[in-house]
Design a protein around this motif. Structure first.
Motif, PDB file in Angstrom:
ATOM      1  N   ILE A   1       0.832  -1.197   0.000  1.00  0.00           N
ATOM      2  CA  ILE A   1       0.000   0.000   0.000  1.00  0.00           C
ATOM      3  C   ILE A   1       0.871   1.253   0.000  1.00  0.00           C
ATOM      4  N   ALA A   2       0.287   2.348  -0.444  1.00  0.00           N
ATOM      5  CA  ALA A   2       0.981   3.637  -0.484  1.00  0.00           C
ATOM      6  C   ALA A   2       0.445   4.523   0.629  1.00  0.00           C
ATOM      7  N   ILE A   3       1.286   4.765   1.647  1.00  0.00           N
ATOM      8  CA  ILE A   3       0.847   5.582   2.784  1.00  0.00           C
ATOM      9  C   ILE A   3       1.875   6.659   3.145  1.00  0.00           C
ATOM     10  N   GLY A   4       2.833   6.910   2.232  1.00  0.00           N
ATOM     11  CA  GLY A   4       3.776   7.994   2.511  1.00  0.00           C
ATOM     12  C   GLY A   4       5.239   7.605   2.518  1.00  0.00           C
ATOM     13  N   THR A   5       5.618   6.661   1.665  1.00  0.00           N
ATOM     14  CA  THR A   5       7.025   6.275   1.535  1.00  0.00           C
ATOM     15  C   THR A   5       7.474   6.532   0.101  1.00  0.00           C
ATOM     16  N   TYR A   6       8.749   6.210  -0.178  1.00  0.00           N
ATOM     17  CA  TYR A   6       9.338   6.512  -1.484  1.00  0.00           C
ATOM     18  C   TYR A   6      10.417   5.488  -1.778  1.00  0.00           C
ATOM     19  N   HIS A   7      10.482   5.013  -3.027  1.00  0.00           N
ATOM     20  CA  HIS A   7      11.582   4.135  -3.417  1.00  0.00           C
ATOM     21  C   HIS A   7      12.869   4.943  -3.509  1.00  0.00           C
ATOM     22  N   GLY A   8      13.919   4.477  -2.839  1.00  0.00           N
ATOM     23  CA  GLY A   8      15.144   5.245  -2.792  1.00  0.00           C
ATOM     24  C   GLY A   8      14.999   6.372  -1.787  1.00  0.00           C
ATOM     25  N   PHE A   9      15.918   7.334  -1.818  1.00  0.00           N
ATOM     26  CA  PHE A   9      15.850   8.454  -0.881  1.00  0.00           C
ATOM     27  C   PHE A   9      14.803   9.467  -1.311  1.00  0.00           C
TER      28      PHE A   9
END
Length: 287
Positions: A172-180
């Protein structure tokens, strides 16, 4: 022991902790990750992206599967961010025990269709399946690098998606990011959204990214619904930063057995911290 992602994550879901899914790109990294998981008595998901599969080759994957059979902790070998049905068939042939089909950039109906097709086939062969709903963006060369905007997972869509596809876990998408995280974005998990989704979707939930998210947010997420957290950037940065330090400017430093041990040690400091943060340390005893 070698097992499936479902077997590992169902226990994590029942006992409210998250299992690390460490992306590995060479044998030294894999060997180190297994050793730190055994030392901390933590279940492990070894994640390998199609780009990484092409880099390490099928022969090394055979070795990874063989080593997992003799591990003192449960290990699943997970095909990360599979983009097509054909890739999933390769995962089956190569010996993976868990697959992810990433249709997150496609329209909802198309995501459902490809995820169901993969799930039906994988379940018939004894593999577990992770789907994805929503996009988190990326600062790397794969995953959702084509996503123009971050799209948070809608709880209603999550319920429908799980019902119609039969996936074993859901990213799910809740506020993260792939990589920095990009400099203009603030890392912040929508924990209320996580709790709402978890109250309605009872299967294990997955968190991709998280390199810059505060530890206290990750800690809470791992105890309120997230059962698998993907870790790639953090361990690779630690591993290769140490390698640069060891190599220095001395051309005589060239033997892998003189270079890699310190890199593995630096990587495993990070890995051990993640295992503890996610609540996975000691949990291999539950299996």
């Amino acid at each position: 022991m070698l097992t499936t992602g479902k077997a590992i994550l169902d226990v994590a879901n029942e006992h409210s902790f998250a299992v690390p899914a460490f992306n590995i790109s060479d044998w030294a990294m894999f060997k180190g990750i297994v050793e730190i998981s055994e030392q901390t008595n933590a279940p492990l998901i070894v994640a390998i992206h199609p780009d990484e599969v092409r880099h390490i080759g099928r022969e090394m994957i055979t070795g990874i599967v063989e080593r997992a059979h003799f591990s003192s902790v449960p290990i699943a070998i997970h095909w990360d961010h599979g983009a097509t049905y054909e890739q999933i068939l390769h995962a089956v042939q190569f010996g993976f025990t868990s697959v992810m089909i990433d249709g997150s950039l496609a329209p909802f109906d198309e995501n459902v269709a490809i995820s169901k097709k993969v799930t039906d086939s994988a379940h018939a062969l004894g593999l577990s399946v992770e789907g994805e709903l929503g996009t988190i963006g990326a600062n790397d060369s794969y995953a959702e690098a084509g996503a123009a905007t971050i799209i948070y997972t809608d709880p209603d869509d999550a319920v429908t998606f799980v019902e119609q596809t039969g996936v074993d876990s859901l990213a799910i998408a809740i506020g993260t990011y792939h990589g920095f995280f990009p400099a203009h974005l603030k890392p912040e998990l929508k924990l209320d959204l996580l709790k709402e989704i978890k109250s309605r979707v009872r299967i294990p939930l997955v968190l991709h990214g998280g390199s810059n998210n505060p530890d206290d947010e990750i800690y809470e997420a791992a105890r309120t619904g997230i059962n698998k957290i993907n870790i790639s950037t953090d361990i690779k940065v630690a591993y290769h930063n140490k390698m640069r330090e060891v190599l220095g400017d001395d051309p005589k430093v060239r033997e892998p057995n003189a270079i890699q041990p310190a890199c593995i040690e630096a990587m495993n400091v990070v890995a051990a911290q993640k295992i503890e943060l996610f609540g996975a340390a000691g949990k291999a005893s539950l299996y």
